[in-house]
Design a protein around this motif. Structure first.
Motif, PDB file in Angstrom:
ATOM      1  N   GLU A   1       0.840  -1.204   0.000  1.00  0.00           N
ATOM      2  CA  GLU A   1       0.000   0.000   0.000  1.00  0.00           C
ATOM      3  C   GLU A   1       0.876   1.257   0.000  1.00  0.00           C
ATOM      4  OE1 GLU A   1      -3.361   0.295  -0.337  1.00  0.00           O
ATOM      5  OE2 GLU A   1      -3.318  -1.876  -0.650  1.00  0.00           O
ATOM      6  N   PHE A   2       1.983   1.193   0.746  1.00  0.00           N
ATOM      7  CA  PHE A   2       2.900   2.340   0.799  1.00  0.00           C
ATOM      8  C   PHE A   2       3.489   2.583  -0.594  1.00  0.00           C
ATOM      9  CE2 PHE A   2       7.331   3.946   1.774  1.00  0.00           C
ATOM     10  CZ  PHE A   2       6.947   5.234   2.107  1.00  0.00           C
ATOM     11  N   GLU A   3       3.861   1.487  -1.246  1.00  0.00           N
ATOM     12  CA  GLU A   3       4.417   1.603  -2.588  1.00  0.00           C
ATOM     13  C   GLU A   3       3.383   2.205  -3.545  1.00  0.00           C
ATOM     14  OE1 GLU A   3       6.376  -1.379  -5.816  1.00  0.00           O
ATOM     15  OE2 GLU A   3       6.624  -1.945  -3.718  1.00  0.00           O
ATOM     16  N   LYS A   4       2.127   1.778  -3.394  1.00  0.00           N
ATOM     17  CA  LYS A   4       1.056   2.329  -4.238  1.00  0.00           C
ATOM     18  C   LYS A   4       0.907   3.831  -3.999  1.00  0.00           C
ATOM     19  CE  LYS A   4      -2.578  -0.652  -3.708  1.00  0.00           C
ATOM     20  NZ  LYS A   4      -3.585  -1.610  -3.700  1.00  0.00           N
ATOM     21  N   LEU A   5       1.037   4.225  -2.728  1.00  0.00           N
ATOM     22  CA  LEU A   5       0.926   5.639  -2.375  1.00  0.00           C
ATOM     23  C   LEU A   5       2.057   6.438  -3.040  1.00  0.00           C
ATOM     24  CD1 LEU A   5      -0.474   7.807  -0.466  1.00  0.00           C
ATOM     25  CD2 LEU A   5       1.323   7.265   1.170  1.00  0.00           C
ATOM     26  N   LEU A   6       3.277   5.891  -2.990  1.00  0.00           N
ATOM     27  CA  LEU A   6       4.416   6.567  -3.627  1.00  0.00           C
ATOM     28  C   LEU A   6       4.182   6.697  -5.134  1.00  0.00           C
ATOM     29  CD1 LEU A   6       7.431   4.880  -1.790  1.00  0.00           C
ATOM     30  CD2 LEU A   6       6.605   7.204  -1.451  1.00  0.00           C
ATOM     31  N   CYS A   7       3.624   5.643  -5.739  1.00  0.00           N
ATOM     32  CA  CYS A   7       3.352   5.687  -7.182  1.00  0.00           C
ATOM     33  C   CYS A   7       2.338   6.783  -7.500  1.00  0.00           C
ATOM     34  CB  CYS A   7       2.822   4.342  -7.682  1.00  0.00           C
ATOM     35  SG  CYS A   7       4.080   3.063  -7.685  1.00  0.00           S
ATOM     36  N   LYS A   8       1.374   6.935  -6.572  1.00  0.00           N
ATOM     37  CA  LYS A   8       0.332   7.934  -6.792  1.00  0.00           C
ATOM     38  C   LYS A   8       0.939   9.346  -6.736  1.00  0.00           C
ATOM     39  CE  LYS A   8      -4.224   8.910  -4.933  1.00  0.00           C
ATOM     40  NZ  LYS A   8      -5.154   8.590  -3.856  1.00  0.00           N
TER      41      LYS A   8
ATOM     42  N   PHE B   1       8.333   6.515 -12.479  1.00  0.00           N
ATOM     43  CA  PHE B   1       9.509   6.918 -11.696  1.00  0.00           C
ATOM     44  C   PHE B   1       9.875   5.846 -10.664  1.00  0.00           C
ATOM     45  CE2 PHE B   1      11.003   8.693  -7.621  1.00  0.00           C
ATOM     46  CZ  PHE B   1      12.300   9.015  -8.008  1.00  0.00           C
ATOM     47  N   ILE B   2       8.881   5.366  -9.934  1.00  0.00           N
ATOM     48  CA  ILE B   2       9.152   4.375  -8.877  1.00  0.00           C
ATOM     49  C   ILE B   2       9.787   3.113  -9.481  1.00  0.00           C
ATOM     50  CG2 ILE B   2       8.096   2.878  -7.110  1.00  0.00           C
ATOM     51  CD1 ILE B   2       8.245   5.797  -6.218  1.00  0.00           C
ATOM     52  N   GLU B   3       9.259   2.637 -10.603  1.00  0.00           N
ATOM     53  CA  GLU B   3       9.823   1.453 -11.259  1.00  0.00           C
ATOM     54  C   GLU B   3      11.292   1.689 -11.610  1.00  0.00           C
ATOM     55  OE1 GLU B   3       8.585  -1.689 -11.514  1.00  0.00           O
ATOM     56  OE2 GLU B   3       7.148  -0.675 -10.215  1.00  0.00           O
ATOM     57  N   GLN B   4      11.565   2.835 -12.220  1.00  0.00           N
ATOM     58  CA  GLN B   4      12.931   3.174 -12.619  1.00  0.00           C
ATOM     59  C   GLN B   4      13.850   3.300 -11.412  1.00  0.00           C
ATOM     60  OE1 GLN B   4      14.942   3.555 -15.431  1.00  0.00           O
ATOM     61  NE2 GLN B   4      13.223   2.318 -16.118  1.00  0.00           N
ATOM     62  N   PHE B   5      13.343   3.969 -10.377  1.00  0.00           N
ATOM     63  CA  PHE B   5      14.141   4.204  -9.181  1.00  0.00           C
ATOM     64  C   PHE B   5      14.558   2.874  -8.544  1.00  0.00           C
ATOM     65  CE2 PHE B   5      14.390   5.036  -4.536  1.00  0.00           C
ATOM     66  CZ  PHE B   5      15.491   5.882  -4.547  1.00  0.00           C
ATOM     67  N   LYS B   6      13.615   1.908  -8.508  1.00  0.00           N
ATOM     68  CA  LYS B   6      13.923   0.604  -7.914  1.00  0.00           C
ATOM     69  C   LYS B   6      15.043  -0.093  -8.681  1.00  0.00           C
ATOM     70  CE  LYS B   6      10.056  -1.870  -6.431  1.00  0.00           C
ATOM     71  NZ  LYS B   6       8.650  -2.261  -6.648  1.00  0.00           N
TER      72      LYS B   6
END
Length: 658
Positions: A338-345, A351-356
């Motif tokens: 859920e936290f990851e979903k929030l960051l994506c939002k 960006f999140i995919e690339q950052f990981k």
């Protein structure tokens, strides 16, 4: 054999037919094999998010030692366990495990780190892979693949070496692996292949061997928790349902104080923590009578497992009434998602995919920061929670988007999350609680379904255990949903409950007496063809006899109660009296009623090949082949015996190699 003048294309051409009547023999002496004597029992709780081990010397079973403190813990997280993370060198050799792996990986230069193979939370893969085999792969943080079996074996080998080293330091002399009985805990909802996979990984790690399988016990997590809960004294737990103060604390103090008031007897011993387990039945237990039921809810990182046990007096053996289902909800990992979903939002999924991928170590850092704040969430919290964003997150975002993180937060319409000038995400308690809600709702929903089952009526206690049980939000939700139906109890040292129970199980494996079989087992046979009853496409004509082929002859059905060590016997005879090589194929299915081995979901899981060439020819014309299946801890053994000559063959049921 004669030419087949028949429509059936038989699967494995089962050459055997049941000798009627089928009967079940209970063979209780089969177990009384020589018990091996081990000096020590070491249990490993191999968790999704964190792992640890504990041990007890068989001479003083009332002392359970939890492994020594680990170097490099996180602020705000108790170090009794270490993160389940593993690092391999660019050459794919084992480098480190736990905090050490995480910190080393984190300190690598980004140009180097992309060559190293870092794995975390990899245990979930065994649970989510439908067709697990010895060849299943795991993906490292840098996208490279490694065989799952190797990773698990490395991890178990690491624990084996740590434990043996600690035992040797304590005893002052080298401890041999042969002196140890190992216990590894696995979720009850795991399917059979995953349990077998764990055993194979342990063999590869050198803990035990196929020739000496009883040196290793695979224990089910909620079962281990259940065994420990029986030993609890009142001062070792928190009863959420009693409105009376526990140890002079009122329940509202209890929730959220993080259970600091545990009065376990602790003996300091060369950095390892020792817990005394009094060899008694705890007070709470003494309130349970014969036939009483209780439910253990084991909520860990990856999975939430439930088991309902019933007490059988006088010895207080446990009988499993309800079998864990398998599609269990997520544990605390659900909150991370859920936290990851929030960051994506807020920052965009791209960006999140690339950052990981580009900054895997910084991503790990961010999740660690979240983890410690996650533990601070509580129902009555009013002040915000701050999560530090790693510098490279802020930096990389600016490069990626051309504007600042602050700008993104202002632009996104997530109102509960603000930017604080110290470079932190500031979350209101409501925002944090919202991250927990889907996971907790799912757990409560799942529990309600379990409570509605007929075999779960009149449950007296609900024991809430596992790492996620430390969450006051989960405690409150479970208490408010079920507090009126049963007493909700939380052991004091809730994250270590399974570990300690697994040690007790290794000291006395006989405590669990009856389990529910997870699958239906049977063998493929030929039956005399009956017009109108059997489907015409199964007709097989052999030497003038009309047979129905591919029949599933059942040994035991899914969900049937099986006593540990119970043996089920059936007798067969070769369809053709002169046949000298007899092949018996064993099949399993998750369905209760199976008629044919060709039905969907039926899997072959074993073959017994009995070769009777060269035996005396004056054998009766109907040779009797006895087939036995013995249901052990998490292993099943099968055996075929030719009654006339006592020639026999054995096989372990195998879910990974067929």
């Amino acid at each position: 054999t004669s030419a087949y003048s028949s429509p059936a294309k038989s699967l494995g051409d089962p050459g055997i037919t049941p000798l009627s009547p089928s009967h079940i023999a209970k063979d209780s002496d089969a177990d009384d094999a020589v018990e091996q004597l081990f000096l020590v029992v070491v249990a490993i709780d191999f968790g999704t998010t964190s792992s640890g081990y504990a041990y007890s010397f068989t001479k003083e079973p009332e002392c359970i030692h939890v492994m020594r403190r680990w170097e490099g813990g996180d602020p705000g997280v108790s170090n009794q366990k270490t993160p389940t993370t593993i690092l391999l060198t660019p050459e794919r050799k084992f480098h480190s495990f736990g905090y050490a792996a995480r910190d080393f990986y984190h300190d690598l230069d980004p140009t180097e780190s992309k060559h190293w193979l870092y794995f975390e939370k990899f245990k979930m893969k065994l649970h989510t892979t439908g067709n697990l085999t010895m060849e299943t792969d795991l993906t490292a943080a840098n996208g490279k693949k490694v065989k799952a079996l190797e990773i698990f074996a490395y991890a178990l080998q690491f624990f084996k070496e740590q434990a043996l080293k600690e035992l040797s330091d304590q005893g002052g002399s080298d401890f041999e692996n042969t002196e140890v009985r190992w216990v590894i805990t696995v979720p009850a909802i795991w399917k059979q292949p995953a349990k077998q996979f764990m055993r194979q990984a342990a063999y590869k790690a050198g803990m035990a061997s196929p020739e000496n399988p009883e040196q290793l016990i695979i224990a089910l997590e909620p079962e281990a928790a259940s065994i420990y809960c029986r030993k609890l004294r009142l001062h070792q737990m928190i009863d959420l349902s009693s409105r009376a103060p526990v140890n002079g604390y009122s329940p509202s103090d209890t929730i959220g104080t993080g259970f600091t008031q545990g009065k376990e007897h602790v003996r300091r011993n060369r950095q390892s923590r020792t817990f005394m387990v009094e060899n008694v039945i705890g007070e709470i237990w003494s309130e349970l009578e014969e036939g009483d039921r209780y439910i253990v809810v084991d909520s860990g990182g990856g999975t939430v497992d439930m088991t309902v046990h019933q007490i059988r007096l006088p010895e207080g053996h446990l009988k499993e009434l309800y079998k864990a289902t398998g599609s269990g909800p997520y544990g605390s990992l659900g909150v991370d998602y859920e936290f990851e979903k929030l960051l994506c939002k807020i920052f965009g999924e791209d960006f999140i995919e690339q950052f990981k991928i580009k900054r895997p170590a910084a991503w790990v850092d961010l999740m660690i920061a979240f983890e410690s704040r996650k533990r601070a969430a509580a129902p009555d919290r009013t002040n915000p929670l701050n999560i530090t964003l790693p510098f490279s997150f802020i930096d990389y975002y600016k490069k990626f988007r051309g504007h600042s993180v602050e700008h993104a937060l202002r632009k996104s319409n997530v109102d509960f999350v603000k930017w604080s000038s110290q470079g932190m995400l500031r979350m209101s308690p409501d925002a944090m609680n919202a991250l927990f809600k889907p996971t907790i709702d799912q757990i409560v929903q799942h529990l309600s379904e379990v409570f509605d089952k007929p075999e779960v009526t009149n449950v007296k206690f609900l024991f809430l255990v596992g790492g996620f049980a430390e969450s006051p939000l989960l405690q409150q939700a479970v208490q408010s949903a079920f507090g009126s139906r049963c007493r909700v109890i939380i052991p004091q040292d809730v994250g270590l409950t399974i570990l300690k129970g697994a040690v007790l199980f290794g000291l006395d494996p006989a405590v669990i007496k009856v389990r529910r079989s997870p699958l239906t087992y049977g063998v493929g046979v030929l039956n005399r063809f009956v017009e109108g009853k059997h489907p015409p496409e199964k007709l097989l004509i052999k030497d003038g006899t009309r047979w129905c082929t591919d029949v599933f002859d059942k040994f035991i059905s899914a969900d049937q109660s099986v006593a540990l060590g119970e043996t089920v016997t059936r007798s067969y005879t070769p369809a053709k009296p002169s046949q000298l090589v007899i092949v018996i194929n064993i099949y399993s299915s998750e369905q209760d009623n199976v008629s044919f081995i060709t039905e969907p979901g039926v899997k072959k899981c074993g073959t017994l090949r009995l070769d009777l060439t060269g035996t005396d020819a004056s054998v009766p014309n109907r040779r009797e082949i006895k087939t036995l299946m013995q249901f052990g801890d998490t292993e099943i053994k099968a055996m075929a015996v030719d009654v006339a000559t006592s020639k026999s063959v054995k096989v372990g049921i195998d879910f990974l190699n067929y």
